[in-house]
Enzyme design. Sequence first.
Site, PDB file in Angstrom:
ATOM      1  N   GLY A  17      56.246 -20.768 -51.769  1.00  0.00           N
ATOM      2  CA  GLY A  17      57.092 -20.254 -50.705  1.00  0.00           C
ATOM      3  C   GLY A  17      56.675 -20.728 -49.324  1.00  0.00           C
ATOM      4  N   ARG A  60      54.662 -19.518 -47.036  1.00  0.00           N
ATOM      5  CA  ARG A  60      53.225 -19.539 -46.753  1.00  0.00           C
ATOM      6  C   ARG A  60      52.564 -20.732 -47.440  1.00  0.00           C
ATOM      7  NH1 ARG A  60      47.929 -17.994 -48.081  1.00  0.00           N
ATOM      8  NH2 ARG A  60      46.815 -17.076 -46.312  1.00  0.00           N
ATOM      9  N   CYS A  61      52.972 -21.011 -48.678  1.00  0.00           N
ATOM     10  CA  CYS A  61      52.402 -22.139 -49.410  1.00  0.00           C
ATOM     11  C   CYS A  61      52.633 -23.463 -48.676  1.00  0.00           C
ATOM     12  CB  CYS A  61      53.013 -22.234 -50.800  1.00  0.00           C
ATOM     13  SG  CYS A  61      52.738 -20.811 -51.871  1.00  0.00           S
ATOM     14  N   MET A  62      53.766 -23.567 -47.991  1.00  0.00           N
ATOM     15  CA  MET A  62      54.154 -24.836 -47.363  1.00  0.00           C
ATOM     16  C   MET A  62      53.555 -25.027 -45.968  1.00  0.00           C
ATOM     17  SD  MET A  62      58.129 -25.459 -48.385  1.00  0.00           S
ATOM     18  CE  MET A  62      58.729 -24.127 -47.333  1.00  0.00           C
TER      19      MET A  62
END
Length: 410
Positions: A397, A399-401
């Site tokens: 999502g 945050r991951c990106m």
Amino acid sequence: MKPSPLKVTSEIGRLRSVLLHRPGKEVENLTPDLMARLLFDDIPYLKIAQEEHDAFAKVLRDNGSEVLYLEDLAAEALEDRAVREQFIDEYLAEANIQGDGTRAVLRDFFLSMDVKPMVLQTMAGVRRTELPREELKFMSLADRIDTDNPLVVDPMPNLYFTRDPFATIGTGITLNHMRTETRNRETLYAKYIFNHHPKFKGCDVPFWYDRTETTSIEGGDELVLSPNVLAIGISERTDAASIEKLARKLFSDDRSTFKQILAFNIPKKRAFMHLDTVFTMVDRDKFTIHPEIEGPLQVFSITPSCCGINIEEERSTLENVLAKALDIPKVTLIRCAGGDPIDAPREQWNDGSNTLAIAPGEVVVYSRNYVTNQILQDKGIVTHIVPSSELSRGRGGPRCMSMPLVREDL
């Protein structure tokens, strides 16, 4: 030595500088046969994924964040020819290429390029058809038996999840040792950026962890709850031993302000890949969660002691553990899709609990998680909604990106 240009002392302080990677040709070098090994469940359509990523970056810029790109910083770090040669030699050594002839041809292939195209090519991997045919006269047995593989070097399609290869903690970073071989190559870019880029070279940037360690830790498991407290997942991708190593380093270094690590022992399965896939902070006293993380769940408190570190199991509810660590009366846990037995697992699959806070009570979320988004809004959280039909196929999502480099103090 110049002071560190990094500063992240919370998950929710206003985001001022962030590192992204715009998906590139590496995504188009995914094939169905490669998906499992390269940690994908589907193949995103690159054109739409790039449009969605550009919309994500625009939201960040429009809200006051400097957006830096991994590919640009890496190219700027490798301007010097000698540094570039060193990088390529290290890259090829970690690419698991068995044939001496293939390695020699690849070295010439990369070093014949200008620096930015070279960086993008290392990220994309190399198709056999991209190499000069007249040079494919390999001598070794290893070179000859591998010629049926259409890829000479695997792509790195996970690169757009910039959260994982390194993580900003305080004024330093963990340069991570990733669980899988295919993702561990990603950390090379951060290594060269922090050692050679003009923005960081000669600066006092402590490495709280190094990629040369033998146990794994990934940025998706590292959450900065406050200037004093970290939360780290013991997960499918992060070892308990790595958390102990990190704790000893942080607690013994005067440049660190951290006094406690909460280690969450989460289920070791795909749906709980990292702690931030099931748990993110959205406001001073609010968290998004996947309902299954509420318990029964082991949480360990790691603190400094005269002999190094002290480890105690927390025997309380998740709400009480977090409230105590943050020194606030109580916290609110916002369940993905309200815990609905149909909506929650569907939206969790698309990272409904993985939000990126750009300020207290203000987050970036995926459009497709509309049930969770409405619940966040009902709880007073401002949601910046970005398109997500293709980006979400990578199972990560907002945050991951993103890897925050600078956040304002709360």
